[in-house]
Write a protein that holds these residues in place. Structure first.
Motif, mmCIF file in Angstrom:
data_model
loop_
_atom_site.group_PDB
_atom_site.id
_atom_site.type_symbol
_atom_site.label_atom_id
_atom_site.label_comp_id
_atom_site.label_asym_id
_atom_site.label_seq_id
_atom_site.Cartn_x
_atom_site.Cartn_y
_atom_site.Cartn_z
ATOM 1 N N THR A 11 0.095 8.230 -4.498
ATOM 2 C CA THR A 11 0.773 9.224 -3.669
ATOM 3 C C THR A 11 2.151 9.548 -4.236
ATOM 4 O O THR A 11 2.543 10.721 -4.317
ATOM 5 C CB THR A 11 0.900 8.740 -2.214
ATOM 6 O OG1 THR A 11 -0.407 8.518 -1.678
ATOM 7 C CG2 THR A 11 1.619 9.764 -1.346
ATOM 8 N N TYR A 15 3.333 13.052 -5.623
ATOM 9 C CA TYR A 15 4.498 13.685 -5.002
ATOM 10 C C TYR A 15 5.482 14.181 -6.060
ATOM 11 O O TYR A 15 5.942 15.331 -6.019
ATOM 12 C CB TYR A 15 5.195 12.709 -4.047
ATOM 13 C CG TYR A 15 6.446 13.271 -3.424
ATOM 14 C CD1 TYR A 15 6.374 14.088 -2.297
ATOM 15 C CD2 TYR A 15 7.697 13.006 -3.959
ATOM 16 C CE1 TYR A 15 7.524 14.627 -1.728
ATOM 17 C CE2 TYR A 15 8.849 13.537 -3.406
ATOM 18 C CZ TYR A 15 8.752 14.341 -2.289
ATOM 19 O OH TYR A 15 9.899 14.876 -1.732
ATOM 20 N N LEU A 30 0.362 15.644 1.232
ATOM 21 C CA LEU A 30 0.651 14.216 1.021
ATOM 22 C C LEU A 30 1.272 13.567 2.252
ATOM 23 O O LEU A 30 1.382 12.346 2.329
ATOM 24 C CB LEU A 30 1.591 14.047 -0.176
ATOM 25 C CG LEU A 30 1.060 14.595 -1.499
ATOM 26 C CD1 LEU A 30 2.130 14.490 -2.584
ATOM 27 C CD2 LEU A 30 -0.195 13.833 -1.923
ATOM 28 N N PHE A 103 4.224 4.619 4.351
ATOM 29 C CA PHE A 103 2.893 5.205 4.266
ATOM 30 C C PHE A 103 1.996 4.700 5.388
ATOM 31 O O PHE A 103 2.137 3.563 5.849
ATOM 32 C CB PHE A 103 2.262 4.828 2.913
ATOM 33 C CG PHE A 103 3.072 5.293 1.747
ATOM 34 C CD1 PHE A 103 2.833 6.530 1.166
ATOM 35 C CD2 PHE A 103 4.114 4.509 1.256
ATOM 36 C CE1 PHE A 103 3.603 6.972 0.102
ATOM 37 C CE2 PHE A 103 4.892 4.952 0.191
ATOM 38 C CZ PHE A 103 4.630 6.180 -0.388
ATOM 39 N N LYS A 108 -0.900 8.180 3.212
ATOM 40 C CA LYS A 108 -0.105 9.396 3.412
ATOM 41 C C LYS A 108 1.319 9.018 3.838
ATOM 42 O O LYS A 108 1.543 7.981 4.470
ATOM 43 C CB LYS A 108 -0.760 10.296 4.456
ATOM 44 C CG LYS A 108 -2.104 10.863 3.951
ATOM 45 C CD LYS A 108 -2.452 12.180 4.607
ATOM 46 C CE LYS A 108 -3.644 12.798 3.901
ATOM 47 N NZ LYS A 108 -3.913 14.168 4.353
#
Lengths: 124, 124
Positions: A11, A15, A30, A103, A108
């Motif tokens: 992630t 990002y 995301l 997260f 996410k």
């Protein structure tokens, strides 16, 4: 089940990629529902999708490159140092913050805090 | 009055120095009363002076060097990447976390969170 370090790493890498070269929708994909963004730390946190969309919408049209320098993962959180370089004609504007993200179980982003100040913006 | 960026920078630089080569008292002198230390993030926060003293007491006798790599200041908080190298006979053990600290009006540390995991410990 908590996200794995590998989920978190993916992630963060995604990002750093899409914040420079992706669309606002790539970035928002995301984020978890209900996410909170505080960038830079000390400013009012953005707590709605609309306000987060507005934030990334400002940089979407810019020509940018990015690089992830250092990533540290602890539990369901990550701290990372990356740079974002914006092409402004013949000049480049570089900002290289340290971000901290938490997260959810799906990897996410639930919270993002960016640590930097005006003096960290460098033109060259 | 909030601490200046310069006050925060001085405390961080002093922290990185004394965590490697100072005494436990040198380190504790940088903390405000009631400070909370979470190192690494995800472990139980240390909320008493005794538990913070115990934490730094473990590394006090070690022969160490340290270096501050990146420091970002935002409001009354700082995020920084530094390395701490411990001499273990012929081997060196390096840990290079990203720490996030908040500060009181006198520039003393009120909270410290260290982001790293076992896989970030490198012997060489």
């Amino acid at each position: 089940m908590a996200p794995s370090a590998e989920d978190i790493r993916k992630t963060v890498e995604r990002y750093v990629e899409v914040v420079a070269t992706g669309t606002v929708d790539d970035v928002l994909a995301l984020y978890a529902d209900g996410a909170v963004v505080e960038d830079p730390v000390g400013t009012d946190p953005r707590t709605t999708v609309e306000s987060i969309r507005e934030f990334y919408g400002v940089i979407e049209p810019l020509q940018q490159t990015s690089e992830l320098h250092t990533l540290r993962i602890a539990g369901n959180t990550a701290a990372f140092h990356f740079s974002l370089v914006t092409e402004l004609g013949e000049q480049k504007l570089e900002i290289a913050p340290i971000d901290v993200m938490t997260f959810d179980d799906d990897g996410k982003i639930t919270t993002m805090k960016a640590y930097w100040s005006q003096e960290d913006m460098v033109t060259r």
